[in-house]
Design a protein around this motif. Structure first.
Motif: not given
Lengths: 193, 1254
Positions: B500-504, B538-544, B649-654, B673-677
């Protein structure tokens, strides 16, 4: 109640308490530790160190004068003439430690200090000159007097401290509760890494 | 009857003939005749020393007859061994900060006021005086030798007193001073990352060798509160060959405290200290502490002083590996010892053994090596020492971790920007950031053992590292990401990541929300309800790896902007295999934590519980407070009180949100608990108002037989259980330890069905040290540290002596144990008790093998499992990852404890040197921590050991979050990795090649880059890195390419053209050259290679450059100038003609020294600020001063975003300093004040309360 004995004299707990009271009524009072705390008791111990050292100096000075009256000389320490007076400076105080610096500031302490005989071994001045030409670039004749004075002064400080500490050791008995604050056996000794 | 006593000695005169002391009763001198196995004659009264010759060999008993006149006695004595030397090493231990300030310790102690004298011993001096006193003694005494070490006083002295340079160089040439240590200071390496330790070596050796011309070979870590297990390997990789220190493998005062017998130690004082990397250095532990030889200073005669040295000799020789004893003659801030040279002269005139020699550590180690070539290897964990260090002033440990991460990540991307985009590299800024981290790693800084004023001073250092790191990172990513669009997510790790990453974000006009799965919080809406800016997670997937991936968002989603957390009902959350339930009746603590159906909590126990332990102000016996955990054995937990629990709950988890209060704490906890982590993210926010309390966070999990393991600097080792509920008056050792990124309950290695973590290798006489080293290395690479002892010596595992405990013995060769596996007689939890003594032969399980089986055991250990027929074990791991909360304790029942916060009133808590004294606004000491704190941590659990669970990467990931930059919110898809690194290794540093500033060079173009990697799992890796060459740690020589072995730390360089050097300057000019007087830590940006100094007598300008010749001019009182040309290392001086200021422009900065008193008056106009999120306010200081004023705003961790301006200043006159305040989104109460440095004096303004309302 006795806090310490110095030769044939006694320092009473009442005297110590009086000096403590003076301190706690003085300008430093707000910054002193609570007298009942370990720090406060150690402050008291330091005070006893100072008081016993003052008493040693007074006795030595008294004995010196007595011996002077009877024509004897002190064989185990103070000797020499009044022409060797050296002022007590802050650097001396720092090199010799607080309690000794404090007694050195008294006339009796000064008078004992000036009588320390600090003869230099032969060739010491020359050897120092040879080793420290960066500081003494001039010809030896011109530098030697200054070097000798400096070495004699350093040696006098060393000998005076050693002599006074030895006399203190010989003459002083500290009672329980008034041990040297740095003595690891006393109950308030602190190991502070 | 004349003979009163007869005693053998260890003394020898010419011959060598051993001395037998015969004491006579009072009377005239008499002849003493000794006959029998030894013969000799002497005449005297009192105690007569009779030199005897004997054909017997050392250790034999000689039977003799002693005859004096008509008195005759028969007796025996033990024949001693000649050839011993006591190396009296004259040194002083120097803390640049502790209870007193940097200014006082460096130069001003005598004039620093009453508080600075209160805890000062009569013999103690400031650094400059100490160096000069030792130099003066060296001038008077041609045989005097001494040690100088820390850069904290050497650099200022070298710059301010260049007149001593020539003499110091001469003493180095003559071998009379050893410039040593090889480190910048004495860091607490167990509380920082390994890269901070490496930079400590880089800056220490850079200054001591390149700039001063010394030859540091010995790490000199006298006082450090324990050591990182990797330290000896790093020291070896930096070219050091030995080390010495006083704390560990025993407790802080060593085995001889209170008259203890050093022979209880299980191995000699000289040993091969080996790191998990397998590298190490010959090391001497100081059995009598680093001050052992100092105290003879208070002797009143040379004989008494020599007798004391002889007493030390008799004790220390018992644990010496060779006939050499190191006696440290010095303690904190000590001048030359009164007696050391007289002892050398007079003693050695009388005796030939033992010789008492004023010598240097390098002479001691050379003598040790000359006599013995193989020393017992020790991978023993030299911890825990001073458990309070892991938690006191916890906020400094949090900011240190964050700053360390930011600086390392900034360095990586700025290097990549330099070599891929030819961007200029900010050498000077990054060097200052690292030096601040190095300075703060000192064992009276990061440890929290400092006084309140020093705490405030230190905070500016971490703030500066944080600021330079943040700004450099942002700049580098903007350079690297030029041309990319959307939200660009950067991965600072050397493997691909999903997190997960947070940004303004500031979306384009017309957005009411985001269509993709995201959390939108803290949105600012315009009048039409459109988002102008918002925090988006949001969940940032597969960042090189070491690269980026862009993400593009589209408008949509919930109207009204915020798509945040919504009430979910109940008190349970689930996702990614986890199910977590909290109980409002039990403080909101977790009553069930299931992972893939397995309940991890002990029955009836609750997790995430806050437990407040009562503490003494200081230990009742040791009188130590801030650096010693001193619980009383009483406690109160949050589960005894009700709390509020809300599931969301939210779009990203609970998540669960818990709110509660009891005793001295008010708390808010979030469990997400983040979905996907796989991991659980947690945070505990705490408001605290107690005193002499320790707040722990407890997770009572349960795994059969599992043992504690902990990450340390670039390695993982087993660490024993702790006893956190005992009264420390009775049981002083809680056995808390510091973890780097994480600790866990796991099985790092096992023998059959038994996990092991800490071993004693008991060797028979038939196994040489070299072969034992191979076994110790094989074990430690699997995380099992070991003490190597001999079968006929004492056993390891008695807490009365040892600072930690083993859980297994491995007997090799001829030992009392029959060959084979001897399972434990009793479970570990039954023997592992407070004040445990595990030295009994059957206290622990024993694997006994023959010397011939050594190689097969070593092979067997490669997979961390030693197979035992009929035994099996299914490992499971539960890890707790921390963000700068290193203190942990695992109870014998398996409960994980994290030390959150501590409030200690014991000395030097609250000590203040430069009045007026400041406190937290509520009037308490800063050490009490009465403000709002946030603690971030995470949990990870799964089958297998910690390697299989992925804890190393997870710990790294939690501490190095992905970084997202808003480059338009929507954009083109792109992804790239900028550096190819083997995935099996962890990259910890990527930097321009070389260490220019640290070694006295001016930075120029980037001509290469260097990366540091380590192997995290104890596996040997054959890696292929085309274009890279392997180098030593300092990058001064190439190393042969070889496989990277388990837990090895390796450095690779490659030549590559990059950009130039970006200029760097202190924000406030002119820079005051005596920076230490402002208590600002290390030298200013650029490391001040040219220093101008003014005294009433002279003006000097001195160069610390090693290659460049510099031409310039000094400006005096702003009117006159003096030109100079300085060769490398040279200085020039002019008589002071009455000037009071001297200025120098160099490398874009103005440096100034000034004489005379300065006055300042400052008033804080804004004592209490109350604001809400995003509201703006100001801290206003009105001040009048007659000289330039350096102004640094000081505030605790978690306030930096609210207080963007912190480092500034103002010219002379009456001015107003205004520091903007921006309300944050998290409510709480903090404080801020401003330190004003003016012409060498400091003033701290009244603290301002900053209260952010919800």
């Amino acid at each position: 109640m006795i806090a310490a004995t110095v030769g044939d004299e006694v320092i009473s707990v009442a005297e110590v308490d009086r000096r403590m009271r003076d301190l706690y009524e003085g300008p430093l009072a707000a910054r002193l530790p609570h007298p009942a705390s370990p720090e406060g008791r150690n402050l008291r111990r330091w005070l006893v160190q100072l008081m016993t050292m003052e008493r040693v100096v007074a006795q030595e000075y008294r004995d010196l004068r007595k011996r002077g009256e009877s024509g004897q000389t002190a064989s185990d320490g103070p000797a020499g003439g009044p022409d060797q007076v050296a002022p007590v400076t802050l650097p001396i105080a720092l090199r010799t430690g607080g309690v000794i610096a404090s007694v050195l500031s008294t006339p009796a302490g000064q008078s004992l200090f000036t009588r320390i005989d600090a003869g230099l071994p032969p060739d010491e001045v020359r050897a120092y000159y040879d080793r420290n030409r960066d500081r003494h670039p001039g010809p030896f004749d011109g530098e030697s007097a200054g070097i000798a004075a400096q070495l004699v002064q350093a040696r006098k400080e060393t000998l005076f401290v050693r002599w006074l500490e030895r006399r203190h050791r010989e003459k002083v008995t500290l009672m329980p509760g008034f041990e040297h604050p740095g003595d690891p056996r006393q109950p308030d000794a602190t190991h502070r890494h | 009857m004349r003979i009163a006593d007869i005693a053998g000695t260890e003394l020898f005169v010419e011959g060598p003939r051993q001395i037998v002391r015969v004491t006579l009763e009072e009377g005239p001198p008499a002849q003493v005749v000794i006959t029998g196995d030894a013969e000799g004659t002497a005449t005297g009264a009192g105690t007569v020393e009779v030199a005897v010759i004997t054909p017997k060999t050392p250790g034999d008993v000689a039977a003799i007859t002693v005859t004096v006149g008509d008195d005759s006695r028969e007796t025996t004595f033990v024949v001693a061994e000649p050839g011993w030397t006591v190396w009296m090493v004259s040194h002083f231990h120097y803390d640049p900060v502790w209870w007193n300030t940097q200014a006082a310790y460096t130069t001003t102690w005598n004039t620093a006021g009453d508080a600075a004298q209160a805890s000062r011993s009569a013999f103690q001096h400031a650094g400059f005086e100490l160096v000069q006193l030792h130099l003066e003694t060296a001038r008077r005494e041609p045989g005097y030798k001494f040690v100088l070490a820390e850069v904290d006083y050497l650099k200022p002295f070298w710059d301010a007193h260049p007149e001593h340079r020539a003499y110091l160089r001469r003493l180095m040439d003559e071998g009379r001073v050893e410039i040593m240590g090889g480190t910048y200071n004495e860091p607490n390496t167990n509380l920082t990352g390994a890269e901070s330790t490496i930079r400590n070596l880089v800056h220490g050796i850079g200054f001591q060798r390149d700039i001063l011309g010394g030859d540091p070979r010995t790490a000199w870590q006298l006082d450090a509160f324990g050591h990182d297990p990797q330290f000896p390997g790093l020291a070896a990789a930096a070219g050091l060959t030995s080390s010495s220190w006083a704390r560990g493998p025993f407790h802080q005062w060593g085995p001889m405290l209170g008259g203890g017998d050093p022979k209880r130690m299980q191995f000699p004082a000289e040993f091969d200290w080996v790191a998990p990397s397998g590298e190490g250095v010959l090391t001497h532990y100081m059995p009598g502490h680093y001050s052992a030889g100092w105290w003879m200073d208070s002797s009143t005669t040379v004989d008494e002083a020599a007798a004391e040295v002889y007493t030390w000799f008799l004790a220390l020789k018992e644990v010496a590996a060779t006939r050499n004893v190191l006696l440290p003659v010095g303690t904190d801030y000590t001048p030359p010892n009164k007696w050391i040279m007289d002892i050398q002269r007079e003693w050695n005139a009388r005796y030939v053994s033992p010789r008492f020699v004023c010598g240097l550590p390098k002479e001691f180690f050379a003598a040790v090596r000359a006599e013995e070539h193989a020393f017992l290897p020790q991978t023993r964990d030299m911890n825990p020492i001073y458990t309070g260090k892991d938690v006191s002033f916890i906020d400094t440990k949090q900011v240190q971790r964050r700053a360390e991460v930011l600086v390392a990540d900034a360095e990586k991307f700025a290097t990549l920007a330099s070599v891929t985009k030819r961007a200029d590299y900010p050498f000077a800024l990054m060097d200052k950031a690292w030096r601040q981290l190095v300075y703060g790693a000192h064992h009276d800084a990061i440890t929290g053992s400092e006084s309140d004023q020093v705490y405030l001073d230190l905070l500016t250092g971490w703030r500066e590292a944080y600021t330079i790191g943040s700004e450099t990172l942002d700049g580098a990513l903007r350079t690297l990401g030029a041309g990319l669009s959307g939200v660009v997510v950067w991965n600072p790790s050397s493997w691909p990541r999903t997190d997960v990453v947070r940004v303004r974000l500031s979306p384009p006009p017309g957005w009411r929300g985001i269509a993709e799965a995201a959390l939108v919080e803290n949105a600012v809406l315009d009048d039409d309800g459109f988002i102008t800016e918002a925090d988006v997670t949001f969940l940032a997937e597969d960042v090189p790896p070491l690269g980026h991936r862009t993400f593009s968002f589209t408008p949509g989603g919930a109207p009204g902007g915020n798509a945040g957390w919504l009430p979910a009902g109940g008190t349970t959350i689930a996702g990614s295999g986890h199910a977590i339930t909290a109980d409002p009746d039990r403080g909101g603590a977790v009553t069930s934590w299931r992972v893939d159906g397995r309940e991890l909590l002990q029955p009836g126990q609750v997790g995430n519980e806050l437990v407040v332990h009562d503490e003494y102000p200081a230990h009742p016996k040791f009188h130590e407070g801030p650096w010693h955990l001193v619980p009383k054995g009483t406690k109160e937990g949050s589960s005894a009180h009700p709390a509020e629990v809300v599931a969301e709950r939210s779009a990203l988890g609970e998540r669960l949100v818990v709110r509660g209060a009891f005793g001295s704490v008010r708390y808010v906890q979030e469990i997400t608990l983040w979905r996907g982590l796989k991991r659980v993210d947690l945070v505990t926010h705490l408001d605290f108002d107690g005193a002499d309390q320790l707040v722990r966070l407890r997770w009572p999990v349960e795994i059969d037989q599992a043992l504690p393991v902990s990450e340390v600097g670039n390695a993982v080792v087993g660490r024993g259980f702790a006893h956190i509920d005992a009264d420390t008056a009775e049981h002083p050792w809680t056995l808390d330890n510091p973890a780097h990124n994480w600790f866990a309950l796991s099985a790092t290695c096992r023998i059959g069905g038994r996990p092991i973590g800490v071993a004693e290798i008991v060797a028979g006489p038939d196994v040489p040290a070299e072969r034992l080293r191979a076994l110790a290395v094989a074990l430690v690479k699997q995380g099992v540290t070991a003490t190597v002892s001999r079968a006929d010596g004492p056993r390891y595992g008695n807490l009365a002596v040892d600072s930690n405990l083993p859980d297994v013995r491995i007997a090799v060769g001829e030992t009392p144990w029959p060959k084979g596996w001897h399972p434990a007689v009793r479970p570990l939890v039954e023997v592992w008790v407070p004040s445990a003594d595990l030295t009994a032969a059957d206290a622990l399980p024993v694997l006994s093998i023959g010397a011939d089986d050594l190689d097969s055991l070593i092979d067997d250990l490669a997979d961390a499992v030693v197979e035992i027929e009929g035994e099996s074990y299914e490992p499971y791991t539960i890890g707790l990852i921390n963000r700068g909360i290193p203190g942990f304790a695992v109870e014998p029942n398996g409960a994980l404890n994290l030390s959150l916060l501590r409030s200690c009133t014991g000395w030097p808590s609250g000590i203040w040197i430069d009045p007026p004294r400041r406190t937290v606004p509520d009037g308490t000491n800063f050490q009490l921590q009465h403000w709002t704190h946030s603690f971030e941590y995470a949990l990870l659990a799964g089958p297998g050991d910690w390697r299989a669970t992925g804890l190393v990467r997870a710990g790294h990931e939690v501490n190095h979050p992905l970084i997202a930059l808003d480059q338009g919110v929507t954009g083109e898809s792109a992804a790239e990795s900028l550096l190819d690194v083997p995935e099996s290794l962890v990259l910890t540093a990527l930097k321009p090649a070389g260490n220019l500033i640290a070694t006295g060079r001016l930075p120029g173009e980037v001509t290469g880059m260097t990366m540091r990697l380590y192997e995290p799992h104890g596996r040997t890796e054959h890696i292929d890195l085309p274009g890279w060459r392997r180098t030593d740690l300092l990058e001064t020589r190439d190393e042969p390419d070889a496989p990277v072995t388990g837990m090895d730390v390796v450095t690779y360089s490659q030549d590559v053209q990059g950009g130039g050097a970006a200029p760097g300057a202190e924000p406030f000019q002119p820079v005051f050259v005596r920076y230490w007087l402002h208590n600002t830590g290390p030298a200013p940006i650029g490391n001040m290679p040219l220093a101008v100094h003014l005294t009433p007598e002279t003006v000097t300008v001195a160069s610390s450059l090693v290659e460049e010749t510099v031409t310039g001019e000094v400006t005096l009182d702003g009117t006159e100038t003096r030109g100079f040309t300085l060769e490398p290392g040279a200085f020039t001086a002019w008589p002071n003609e009455g000037w009071t200021t001297a200025g120098l422009n160099f490398d874009g900065q103005t440096f100034e020294d000034r004489l005379g008193d300065a006055t300042l008056a400052a008033v804080t106009e804004t004592p209490h600020l109350t604001l809400r999120a995003r509201e703006r306010s100001e801290i206003v200081i009105r001040l009048t001063c007659d000289v330039p004023v350096q102004a640094q705003l000081i505030s605790p961790w978690h306030t930096y975003e609210m207080l963007p301006l912190w480092n500034t200043g103002t010219g002379p006159g009456t001015t107003e300093l205004r520091f903007p305040v921006i309300g944050g989104h998290r409510p709480g109460t903090w404080w801020a004040l401003v330190k004003l440095g003016y012409g060498g004096k400091v003033h701290y303004t009244e603290p301002v309360t900053i209260e952010v309302l919800p």
